[in-house]
Write an enzyme that holds these catalytic residues in place. Structure first.
Site, PDB file in Angstrom:
ATOM      1  N   GLY A 143      55.665  13.114   4.248  1.00  0.00           N
ATOM      2  CA  GLY A 143      55.295  11.813   3.721  1.00  0.00           C
ATOM      3  C   GLY A 143      55.299  10.721   4.787  1.00  0.00           C
TER       4      GLY A 143
ATOM      5  N   CYS B  32      67.547   7.210   2.391  1.00  0.00           N
ATOM      6  CA  CYS B  32      67.580   6.803   3.796  1.00  0.00           C
ATOM      7  C   CYS B  32      68.621   5.716   4.025  1.00  0.00           C
ATOM      8  CB  CYS B  32      66.212   6.298   4.221  1.00  0.00           C
ATOM      9  SG  CYS B  32      64.911   7.436   3.788  1.00  0.00           S
TER      10      CYS B  32
ATOM     11  N   SER C 135      54.093  14.721  -0.158  1.00  0.00           N
ATOM     12  CA  SER C 135      55.065  15.459   0.650  1.00  0.00           C
ATOM     13  C   SER C 135      55.600  16.660  -0.136  1.00  0.00           C
ATOM     14  CB  SER C 135      56.218  14.511   1.017  1.00  0.00           C
ATOM     15  OG  SER C 135      57.217  15.204   1.718  1.00  0.00           O
ATOM     16  N   ALA C 136      55.580  17.835   0.487  1.00  0.00           N
ATOM     17  CA  ALA C 136      55.917  19.089  -0.219  1.00  0.00           C
ATOM     18  C   ALA C 136      57.345  19.120  -0.745  1.00  0.00           C
ATOM     19  CB  ALA C 136      55.702  20.277   0.720  1.00  0.00           C
TER      20      ALA C 136
ATOM     21  N   GLN D  88      56.339  10.198  -4.498  1.00  0.00           N
ATOM     22  CA  GLN D  88      57.231  10.364  -5.657  1.00  0.00           C
ATOM     23  C   GLN D  88      56.476  10.589  -6.960  1.00  0.00           C
ATOM     24  OE1 GLN D  88      60.395  10.868  -5.615  1.00  0.00           O
ATOM     25  NE2 GLN D  88      61.019  10.165  -3.587  1.00  0.00           N
TER      26      GLN D  88
HETATM   27  C1  LIG Z   1      58.087   6.988  -1.579  1.00  0.00           C
HETATM   28  C2  LIG Z   1      58.356   7.802  -0.355  1.00  0.00           C
HETATM   29  N1  LIG Z   1      57.511   7.758   0.683  1.00  0.00           N
HETATM   30  C3  LIG Z   1      57.705   8.463   1.793  1.00  0.00           C
HETATM   31  C4  LIG Z   1      58.804   9.283   1.933  1.00  0.00           C
HETATM   32  C5  LIG Z   1      58.979  10.057   3.196  1.00  0.00           C
HETATM   33  O1  LIG Z   1      58.603  11.412   2.997  1.00  0.00           O
HETATM   34  P1  LIG Z   1      59.127  12.559   3.975  1.00  0.00           P
HETATM   35  O2  LIG Z   1      60.567  12.757   3.682  1.00  0.00           O
HETATM   36  O3  LIG Z   1      58.293  13.760   3.598  1.00  0.00           O
HETATM   37  O4  LIG Z   1      58.855  12.099   5.361  1.00  0.00           O
HETATM   38  C6  LIG Z   1      59.727   9.360   0.895  1.00  0.00           C
HETATM   39  C7  LIG Z   1      60.961  10.164   1.035  1.00  0.00           C
HETATM   40  O5  LIG Z   1      62.011   9.866   0.465  1.00  0.00           O
HETATM   41  C8  LIG Z   1      59.503   8.612  -0.292  1.00  0.00           C
HETATM   42  O6  LIG Z   1      60.348   8.646  -1.324  1.00  0.00           O
END
Ligand SMILES: Cc1ncc(COP(=O)(O)O)c(C=O)c1O
Length: 389
Positions: free
Chosen positions: A70, A325, A199-200, A179
């Site tokens: 993602g 995060c 995102s997988a 999401q």
């Molecule tokens: C809304 C959203 N965007 C992007 C991401 C980032 O995705 P990835 O963990 O695959 O880099 C996340 C991950 O928590 C997310 O919740």
């Protein structure tokens, strides 16, 4: 008992996806760019996954670019579109105030390089108001990026309406569907977007694999330069096992979408109602609808979220404070702050996110342990009664 209610942070691999990853790791080692048999075998694995991902979001396989997840998809969407549009003089980027850091920090990085950036506010229920976007957007805007579903509170944004506004001003529309893809129906045509990230690992696929859907005809500059992979859109030898896992996870998610969505929504509602009933001083953050079926975000009066998170973990229950995060810090959630919630409510909220393997027993277990933990934490911080004179 161990309960995992943190599916928005990541999900366990579905056995079918694990099998696809293992099989491709063992048997499909060729480079998908090679013309020989081994290369063609790898290319066939990529083609299968591309069709499955396209089907999940009702796109065309040729519009799918595989990425490392993602974060890369969001970076590619924003940086790729910004760079492609820079010569046209469009130097303004818009995103919502409740985006994931993958979008917000990309905008901040571009702002340091001279781009003008604006965040569209959300209302008290966490929804972007179309009239606010209308006030902010100009004919210099290159791209509008608004997430389909929010990772902390689960609210689903009116993307089609926002996309129409972006297009009326000649701007591109990106949505971060990390999401929502695999949880609710996602149809790139009815959303009316130009770019969509997924995102997988958010729908029982492997980590480090994702995709950007790039509408045919939209001009983008690659952010990774090198070979001619992914039709010149993303250089680098493809991670065939992870992408094979992504493909299988996408297919499973598409097959189960309706049934699983209804099942998980019932569990989430049972959890939410159970907590509100069993624990005084609790309130749900964000609109109850429209919302993805698996997420609830609840503030607990007079309890510090981090302490409750640790107390729950000691009982075997995994949840999260706001986005994964930022967990580990006491930073108030930027999402709840953007909704204008009082300071204490932004610091005492927990996110419960359910998924494929969640059960009613788990829900009832959490409802059962919470009142005792909350009461204990509240009693520790309660001011002693003044002694009678
Ligand atoms: C809304 C959203 N965007 C992007 C991401 C980032 O995705 P990835 O963990 O695959 O880099 C996340 C991950 O928590 C997310 O919740």
């Amino acid at each position: 008992m161990r309960v995992y209610f943190d599916y928005n942070a990541t999900t366990p691999l579905a056995p079918e996806a694990t099998e696809a990853v293992v099989r491709a790791t063992q048997d499909v080692f060729g480079n998908a760019s090679s013309v020989h048999h081994f290369g063609q075998q790898a290319k066939a694995a990529l083609d299968g996954a591309r069709s499955a991902v396209a089907a999940l979001i009702h796109g065309d396989p040729s519009e799918i670019v595989f990425t490392a997840g993602g974060t890369e998809s969001d970076n590619f969407a924003i940086r790729g579109a910004a760079e492609a549009l820079e010569p046209s003089g469009r130097k303004h980027l818009v995103a919502s105030a409740i985006e994931h850091e993958a979008v917000l920090n990309t905008l901040r990085a571009l702002a340091r390089r001279g781009w003008r950036t604006t965040l569209v506010p959300v209302d008290a229920s966490g929804i972007v108001a179309a009239d606010r976007l209308n006030e902010i957007i100009t004919d210099d805007t290159a791209l509008v990026s608004v997430m389909h579903a929010n990772n902390e509170i689960g609210t689903v944004q009116p993307i089609a309406e926002l996309a129409a506004i972006a297009h009326a001003h000649g701007a591109l529309m990106h949505t971060d569907a990390v999401q929502s893809a695999g949880k609710i129906p996602v149809d790139v045509r009815s959303l009316g977007v130009d770019l969509l990230s997924l995102s997988a690992h958010k729908f029982n696929g492997p980590k480090g694999a994702g995709a950007l859907w790039l509408k045919r005809g939209v001009r983008m500059l690659p952010i990774l330069t090198g070979g001619k992979h992914e039709r010149n859109r993303r250089a680098g030898t493809e991670n065939v096992p992870a992408i094979a896992g992504l493909g299988v996870a996408a297919q499973l998610a598409a097959e189960k979408l309706e049934r699983e969505g209804a099942r998980v929504a019932t569990l989430r509602d049972r959890l939410e109602e159970g907590i509100l009933r069993a624990v005084s001083g609790t309130v749900v953050n964000g609109a109850r609808t429209p919302r993805v079926p698996n997420t609830t975000n609840i503030s607990f009066d007079r309890v510090e979220a981090e302490s409750l998170l640790i107390a729950l973990d000691l009982e075997g229950v995994a949840v999260s404070t706001g986005s994964a995060c930022s967990s580990g810090t006491l930073e108030p959630s930027h999402v709840l702050k953007a909704m204008g919630l009082a300071a204490h409510r932004t610091q005492n909220s927990l996110r419960f996110s359910l998924g494929l393997y969640s059960t009613e027993e788990e829900v009832d277990f959490v409802i059962g342990v919470l009142p005792r933990l909350v009461e204990k934490l509240r009693s520790l911080t309660r001011k002693p009664e003044p002694r009678p004179a």
